[in-house]
Design a protein around this motif. Structure first.
Motif, PDB file in Angstrom:
ATOM      1  N   UNK A 535     -33.006  -6.945 -11.941  1.00  6.55           N
ATOM      2  CA  UNK A 535     -33.269  -5.534 -11.612  1.00  6.55           C
ATOM      3  C   UNK A 535     -32.452  -5.102 -10.396  1.00  6.55           C
ATOM      4  N   UNK A 536     -32.332  -5.976  -9.419  1.00  8.95           N
ATOM      5  CA  UNK A 536     -31.577  -5.591  -8.212  1.00  8.95           C
ATOM      6  C   UNK A 536     -30.104  -5.376  -8.551  1.00  8.95           C
ATOM      7  N   UNK A 537     -29.523  -6.295  -9.348  1.00  5.76           N
ATOM      8  CA  UNK A 537     -28.079  -6.168  -9.611  1.00  5.76           C
ATOM      9  C   UNK A 537     -27.797  -5.015 -10.564  1.00  5.76           C
ATOM     10  N   UNK A 538     -28.705  -4.785 -11.514  1.00  7.03           N
ATOM     11  CA  UNK A 538     -28.483  -3.646 -12.418  1.00  7.03           C
ATOM     12  C   UNK A 538     -28.538  -2.334 -11.641  1.00  7.03           C
ATOM     13  N   UNK A 539     -29.498  -2.245 -10.730  1.00  8.10           N
ATOM     14  CA  UNK A 539     -29.619  -1.009  -9.927  1.00  8.10           C
ATOM     15  C   UNK A 539     -28.349  -0.787  -9.121  1.00  8.10           C
ATOM     16  N   UNK A 540     -27.831  -1.866  -8.540  1.00  8.15           N
ATOM     17  CA  UNK A 540     -26.573  -1.755  -7.779  1.00  8.15           C
ATOM     18  C   UNK A 540     -25.444  -1.316  -8.695  1.00  8.15           C
ATOM     19  N   UNK A 541     -25.435  -1.879  -9.906  1.00  4.08           N
ATOM     20  CA  UNK A 541     -24.376  -1.533 -10.855  1.00  4.08           C
ATOM     21  C   UNK A 541     -24.418  -0.059 -11.224  1.00  4.08           C
ATOM     22  N   UNK A 542     -25.632   0.457 -11.487  1.00  6.21           N
ATOM     23  CA  UNK A 542     -25.762   1.883 -11.834  1.00  6.21           C
ATOM     24  C   UNK A 542     -25.243   2.745 -10.686  1.00  6.21           C
ATOM     25  N   UNK A 543     -25.615   2.363  -9.460  1.00  6.35           N
ATOM     26  CA  UNK A 543     -25.164   3.118  -8.279  1.00  6.35           C
ATOM     27  C   UNK A 543     -23.646   3.169  -8.228  1.00  6.35           C
ATOM     28  N   UNK A 544     -22.989   2.018  -8.448  1.00  6.50           N
ATOM     29  CA  UNK A 544     -21.532   1.957  -8.315  1.00  6.50           C
ATOM     30  C   UNK A 544     -20.821   2.665  -9.443  1.00  6.50           C
ATOM     31  N   UNK A 545     -21.312   2.527 -10.671  1.00  5.93           N
ATOM     32  CA  UNK A 545     -20.630   3.199 -11.781  1.00  5.93           C
ATOM     33  C   UNK A 545     -20.830   4.707 -11.711  1.00  5.93           C
ATOM     34  N   UNK A 546     -22.012   5.127 -11.249  1.00  8.49           N
ATOM     35  CA  UNK A 546     -22.223   6.573 -11.085  1.00  8.49           C
ATOM     36  C   UNK A 546     -21.258   7.099 -10.027  1.00  8.49           C
ATOM     37  N   UNK A 547     -21.096   6.312  -8.967  1.00  4.36           N
ATOM     38  CA  UNK A 547     -20.185   6.730  -7.888  1.00  4.36           C
ATOM     39  C   UNK A 547     -18.776   6.882  -8.433  1.00  4.36           C
ATOM     40  N   UNK A 548     -18.362   5.957  -9.320  1.00  4.44           N
ATOM     41  CA  UNK A 548     -17.004   6.052  -9.867  1.00  4.44           C
ATOM     42  C   UNK A 548     -16.809   7.352 -10.631  1.00  4.44           C
ATOM     43  N   UNK A 549     -17.927   7.926 -11.110  1.00  6.85           N
ATOM     44  CA  UNK A 549     -17.812   9.202 -11.831  1.00  6.85           C
ATOM     45  C   UNK A 549     -18.125  10.375 -10.905  1.00  6.85           C
TER      46      UNK A 549
END
Ligand code: BQZ
Length: 727
Positions: A535-549
């Motif tokens: 859950x922690x790494x997925x949340x981080x991943x969502x944050x970073x991919x959203x940022x890329x957009x």
């Protein structure tokens, strides 16, 4: 196992503990994990176990992580039936130490007239033998024993071992698809009236609570009338009158017979609701005296808290009873001497005399099996797969890994309420208005790189992208109706632009138009659990991919009950949700969760303070399709309806699906009767699907891990010699 995101570097100034808020800056690379796949085949060799009898299927091909079609094919009556047997038996020490000393009536008097009998199909390793302990771990903590008033017993399967429900669904993964219907349990048989508006259920006559008190329709009616229908009481797992259909009534027509009356004919889907977690009655003889309706001195809060976790031997209908509790340490459960289920030779179950729950963290569940400190764990965190397989491949490893079908998944749920559910402030309201726009939801979906999100967890064939909607392992899944939004940050930015969101201040994040929130950055708070690495790494991943957009996401970590409360009260923008319910796989069970069917039923869209549910057009269509699905028994019609549902829910990005993967089980090699390919979650959690009361350990392999050998639960309300004076 080190997570790829290596939080340390970035987490300096802006990090707070659970519940805190953090904004991400640097992008990440996933490459190092791709190479892992190849080593997996080697590791999987460690999954089979020569020790158990040849009939026990070895997990030789866990890689075939496909749909659920292979599992099943058993007739319900070959799994369980109700009949009187010529003779019954129990562990010798119970006869010797309790019955012979007059502290317990003979087993034949403790059992119902016709106990539940597990058939040969339920015994892959044959009839079992008594003895030994089942050691497990939970990351939850028992709040108390009043399940009917909403208290959790610590999750992780504790309550599934103590509570029994009218019907049973967990083992349905074994059942022939054409004969699929919930299994009889406390309701041993039922008949529909000709017009299908009434359902008469016969209860197990002569079954008793673990303190010897008779189980009757009074327990069922107390649960229904004074808990489910009482607006001041919220049973655990969310049972409400609506769960069984508006206007539905229930009456007792005898001590062992109840009758439902429904507003629509043959609502067979409610038989699933009568299983775990919505219709598992508690002991009325203990609960009623504390209920404000019968005890004016008590408030509803007093009633809820009347049975704290420190009170031992709370009466159960389950195979085990909690007899000892050391906070933050351990729960010990001992066999229920009045358990009403037997094997085909008349042996009273369970076979295992003791169950232990170490109270640790959720991440400790698989670690403890690997370390030999636990016997069974749901392997539901893909980030732990490699370590679990590596450990199992070691010569002399004490456990094995059994993967089930791909029924686990994570997605981002967006709060779709536009009219005040959860009392949003200005910032949250502006974000909800975006959540309610298809182009915005599609933009968020396109921003997600699901392949890389999967690789942050584990390499190899385990994790697949998840588009949202029904899971690919569902028998109602239609790939051709599933709209996948592949990773395309550029197209995502274009979609954001189409709803007026542009980076006007050049800080990399898109802004609202000047007339909305003074043109500030769009900010979405993603609520996630800090409990597991996944859950922690997925949340981080969502944050970073959203940022890329160009989308600013802020993380808010909140644990178990706190997170559940935030979600239930609508206080969230987005939630990282683990798929831990049944509707997106089985569909037939919990179908009413597929869409916002009522003002207060849905996880991510409920009514505002005015009691109105402001459904979007596509949601109304999903409600219509779900109602039509529930109202028909015709399987091809059902498939057609679910294909339409899938098209609407994925085209509209009803949820932002992320990853889907198979859950597994870590099982100590000494345990027998573990059904092959048991799903971690399908019709219920594995702790129910496994039917733990029929697990056993062959005599020669029995351990010395039992902590309270030769003891039985004491009685709850009195000081009896049987419990050595302990209450
Ligand atoms: C399984 C399950 C048995 C609840 C819980 C826990 C709570 C949620 C959810 C799962 C745990 C385990 O899930 O993760 O593997 O043992 O208990 O009940 O996450 O915090 O509120 O919905 O089922």
């Amino acid at each position: 196992m080190q997570t790829p995101l290596d939080l340390g570097k970035r987490a300096s100034a802006s990090t707070y503990g659970p519940g805190g808020v953090r904004a991400g800056k640097a992008p990440f690379s996933a490459a190092p994990w791709v190479a892992l796949g190849a080593t997996l085949a080697l590791l999987l060799a460690g999954c089979s176990d020569p020790g158990l009898s040849s009939s026990m299927p070895s997990v030789t091909s866990p890689i075939t992580l496909g749909d659920t079609s292979q599992v099943g094919g058993i007739k319900p009556s070959d799994l369980v039936s109700f009949k009187a047997l010529p003779a019954y038996s129990e562990p010798d020490w119970v006869t010797r130490e309790f019955v012979a000393k007059g502290q317990l009536p003979p087993v034949s008097e403790r059992l119902p007239r016709q106990p539940l009998v597990f058939g040969p199909a339920a015994m892959p390793d044959g009839l079992g033998v008594y003895g030994d302990v089942l050691r497990q771990v939970t990351g939850g903590r028992p709040e108390g024993w009043n399940y009917s008033a909403g208290q959790s017993q610590g999750w992780g399967g504790v309550d599934i071992g103590t509570m029994e429900c009218l019907t049973r669904t967990g083992p349905l993964f074994l059942v022939d698809r054409d004969a699929l219907e919930p299994l009889p349990n406390l309701a041993r048989a039922w008949t529909w009236s000709r017009d299908g508006l009434q359902l008469t259920m016969d209860l197990v006559e002569g079954a008793k609570w673990s303190d010897g008190h008779p189980f009757t329709s009074d327990d069922v009616m107390f649960y229904w009338q004074d808990n489910v229908l009482d607006p001041n009481v919220s049973p655990l797992n969310g049972a409400s009158g609506e769960s069984f259909g508006p206007g539905t009534t229930l009456e007792a027509v005898g001590p062992y017979r109840i009758r439902w009356t429904f507003k629509r004919p043959f609502p067979r889907d409610y038989l699933y609701q009568m299983g775990y977690g919505k219709f598992c009655p508690g002991p009325a003889h203990v609960l009623r005296p504390q209920h404000p309706k019968y005890n004016q001195r008590n408030s509803y809060q007093n009633y809820k808290l009347a049975f704290p976790a420190s009170r031992m031997n709370f009466p159960t209908m389950g195979a085990w009873v909690v007899t000892e509790y050391r906070p933050d340490d351990i729960l010990i459960l001992r066999r229920n001497p009045y358990f009403w289920k037997v094997d085909a030779s008349g042996r009273q179950l369970p076979y295992l005399d003791e169950m232990q729950y170490r109270l640790l963290g959720w991440n400790d569940r698989d670690v403890q099996v690997i370390a030999g400190g636990s016997d069974l764990a749901n392997l539901e965190s893909p980030a732990s797969f490699v370590e679990a397989l590596r450990g199992a491949a070691k010569p002399g490893a004490g456990y094995r890994v059994a993967f089930g079908p791909r029924t686990s998944a994570y997605s981002v749920l967006m709060n779709l309420s536009g009219n005040g559910w959860g009392e949003p402030d200005g910032r949250a309201q502006a974000l909800r208005d975006l959540n309610r726009q298809q182009a915005f939801r599609q933009a968020v979906s396109m921003a997600m790189d699901r392949q890389s999100l999967g690789l942050t967890q584990v390499g190899g064939p385990f994790v697949k992208p998840y588009a949202g909607g029904l899971l690919a392992s569902s028998p109602f899944y239609d790939a051709s109706a599933t709209r996948q939004f592949d990773h395309d940050p550029r197209a995502a930015r274009a979609l954001l632009r189409s709803v007026g969101l542009i980076d006007r201040d050049g800080d990399g994040y898109v802004n609202y138009p000047p007339n909305v929130r003074n043109g500030e950055n769009v900010t979405a708070i993603l609520t996630a659990s800090p409990d597991t690495i996944t859950e922690r790494t997925l949340a981080e991943g969502v944050l970073l991919f959203a940022r890329d957009a160009g989308l600013r996401v802020v993380l808010r970590f909140a644990s178990g009950p706190q997170r559940d409360a935030l979600i239930a009260s609508g206080q969230f923008d987005w939630v990282l949700a683990r798929h831990d319910t049944t509707e997106l796989t089985t569909v037939v069970q919990g179908a009413d969760a597929l869409a916002p069917m009522g003002p207060y039923t849905h996880k991510s869209h409920r009514a505002g303070p005015n009691g109105q549910l402001d459904l979007l057009a596509y949601e109304r269509e999903m409600v219509r399709l779900t109602q039509a699905f529930i109202a028909t028994d015709n399987n091809s019609e059902r498939r057609r309806l679910m294909s339409q549902y899938q098209r609407v829910s994925t085209e509209q990005v009803n949820t932002v699906g992320l990853i889907q993967f198979p859950g597994g089980l870590l099982i100590d090699k000494r345990l027998a009767n573990v059904p092959p390919r048991t799903p971690t979650i399908m019709f219920n959690w594995a702790e129910d699907a496994l039917m733990r009361e029929r697990l056993f350990v062959p005599k020669a392999r029995q351990s010395r891990h039992e902590l309270r050998p030769g003891t039985l639960p004491g009685c709850f309300a009195c000081r009896s010699p049987a419990s050595g004076g302990k209450p």
